[in-house]
Design an enzyme around this catalytic site. Structure first.
Site, PDB file in Angstrom:
ATOM      1  N   SER A 112     -26.026 -59.023  42.817  1.00  0.00           N
ATOM      2  CA  SER A 112     -26.567 -57.784  43.367  1.00  0.00           C
ATOM      3  C   SER A 112     -28.083 -57.798  43.511  1.00  0.00           C
ATOM      4  CB  SER A 112     -26.159 -56.591  42.494  1.00  0.00           C
ATOM      5  OG  SER A 112     -26.574 -56.780  41.156  1.00  0.00           O
ATOM      6  N   ASP A 169     -32.144 -48.167  39.400  1.00  0.00           N
ATOM      7  CA  ASP A 169     -31.042 -47.641  38.613  1.00  0.00           C
ATOM      8  C   ASP A 169     -31.085 -48.311  37.242  1.00  0.00           C
ATOM      9  OD1 ASP A 169     -29.938 -50.185  38.944  1.00  0.00           O
ATOM     10  OD2 ASP A 169     -28.424 -49.555  40.383  1.00  0.00           O
ATOM     11  N   HIS A 227     -30.915 -52.518  38.196  1.00  0.00           N
ATOM     12  CA  HIS A 227     -31.610 -53.227  39.262  1.00  0.00           C
ATOM     13  C   HIS A 227     -33.076 -52.808  39.380  1.00  0.00           C
ATOM     14  CE1 HIS A 227     -27.283 -53.036  40.357  1.00  0.00           C
ATOM     15  NE2 HIS A 227     -27.500 -54.343  40.487  1.00  0.00           N
TER      16      HIS A 227
END
Length: 348
Positions: free
Chosen positions: A37, A312, A315
């Site tokens: 991610s 968040d 990340h």
């Protein structure tokens, strides 16, 4: 404000105001991206998974809005592609129709890991093994386009960016309720097993024509905000990440001897981002998060995003991505990149 925080704020100011300009041809003809991610730019959008970011407030500072990037703006590899001189961001494998795949493809997938089972408690993802299979497909397409004689010469000049492994800990080893690995291996044994599997994929990339490898180590995964109410880092998690990093660096030294016609470099993400990851956990995150640590859809994020290391609970925000990308591309000290940085690698 203590000295460490002051230094971090200065770094944020410098890199949040950085501008990237493109002059002439890119420094490499193509860029292939493997990862999770931290690098995903939309490959998970249509998968049956909770690990997706194609909704606001993700992408609030990205020119095209939400695209599947797990941050407010640019990822580290977006910024590196700017620094390399590309006039566009490398497209995700899931959206390569009509694009010039000979200039590169992004295979990265949120929640993915080196191990096939990693992250699957959240739903589907594209593991490193599957990313390699997707790359085989792309190479065959490029061969049809360029011809069998020219395709290897082309691929030999490309940069191969590999940034994966965090989920093998966060979404595998340290989730014993979902995965058995913690009961099978101690931390050192697990790092050995991960690296052993990882190097088989790296060798496969070499066989497919890769010659310039930029391998990113893990960050201090014990200092991410998820599941924490204070500024304490989980040292067990950090030690595990550093074990992996040390072994990955050793692979770089070994492969540089075994494959003299290729060059492997190690980017020490843990050292580069250490200050940003150890700030006060209460002010780290920018968006309002749900129980999974990701942004709640359509909730308004913070205004001063350049002062929040994380967007968040997992990340980094764009400003941290800028720091990492710039230091990886042009390392001011040898500890950041071994045996060289990306700017020197692409010149070989």
């Amino acid at each position: 404000m203590d000295c460490e925080t002051t230094i971090w704020m200065v770094v944020l100011f410098l890199f949040s105001s950085a501008m990237y300009c493109v002059f002439g041809e890119p420094q490499v003809p193509c860029l292939f991206i493997f990862g999770d991610s931290l690098s995903d730019s939309g490959n998970n959008n249509d998968l049956a998974t909770d690990a997706k970011a194609n909704y606001k407030p993700y992408g609030i500072d990205f020119p095209d809005g939400p695209t599947g990037r797990f941050t407010n703006g640019l990822t580290s590899i977006d910024i590196i592609s700017d620094l390399l001189g590309f006039d566009h961001y490398i497209p995700p494998y899931a959206n390569t129709n009509g694009t010039d795949i000979a200039q590169g493809v992004n295979y990265a997938s949120g929640a993915a890991g080196i191990r096939n089972e990693t992250g699957t408690h959240m739903g589907q993802d594209i593991s490193m093994g599957l990313q390699l299979e997707h790359h085989r497909d792309i190479v065959s397409q490029i061969a049809k386009k360029l011809g069998s004689e020219k395709v290897q010469q082309h691929l030999n000049k490309c940069l191969y960016y590999v940034n994966i492994g965090s989920n093998d800990y966060l979404n595998n080893y340290f989730l014993p309720q979902h995965y058995p690995t913690n009961g099978k291996y101690n931390a050192d044994q697990y790092a050995v097993a991960l690296i052993q599997e990882h190097l088989t994929y790296l060798k496969a990339l070499y066989e497919l024509g890769a010659r310039k490898f930029s391998l990113f180590g893990l960050s201090l995964i014990g200092c991410i905000p998820h599941g924490k109410n204070d500024s304490l880092c989980v040292e067990e998690h950090n030690r595990a990440a550093l074990l992996f990093n040390n072994k990955l660096k050793s692979v770089v030294d070994r492969f540089n001897k075994e494959f003299p016609d290729a060059k492997f470099i190690f980017i020490n993400t843990a050292i580069i981002t250490e200050n940003s990851l150890k700030q006060d956990m209460k002010i780290l995150t920018c968006c309002k998060v749900g129980s999974n640590g990701q942004c709640i859809p359509n909730e308004e994020p913070c205004q001063n995003r350049n002062l929040h290391p994380f967007f968040d609970e997992f990340h980094p925000s764009e400003v941290v991505n800028k720091v990492l990308a710039n230091m990886a591309y042009n390392a001011p000290v040898p500890a950041f990149a071994h045996p060289m940085d990306i700017s020197h690698l692409v010149k070989l």
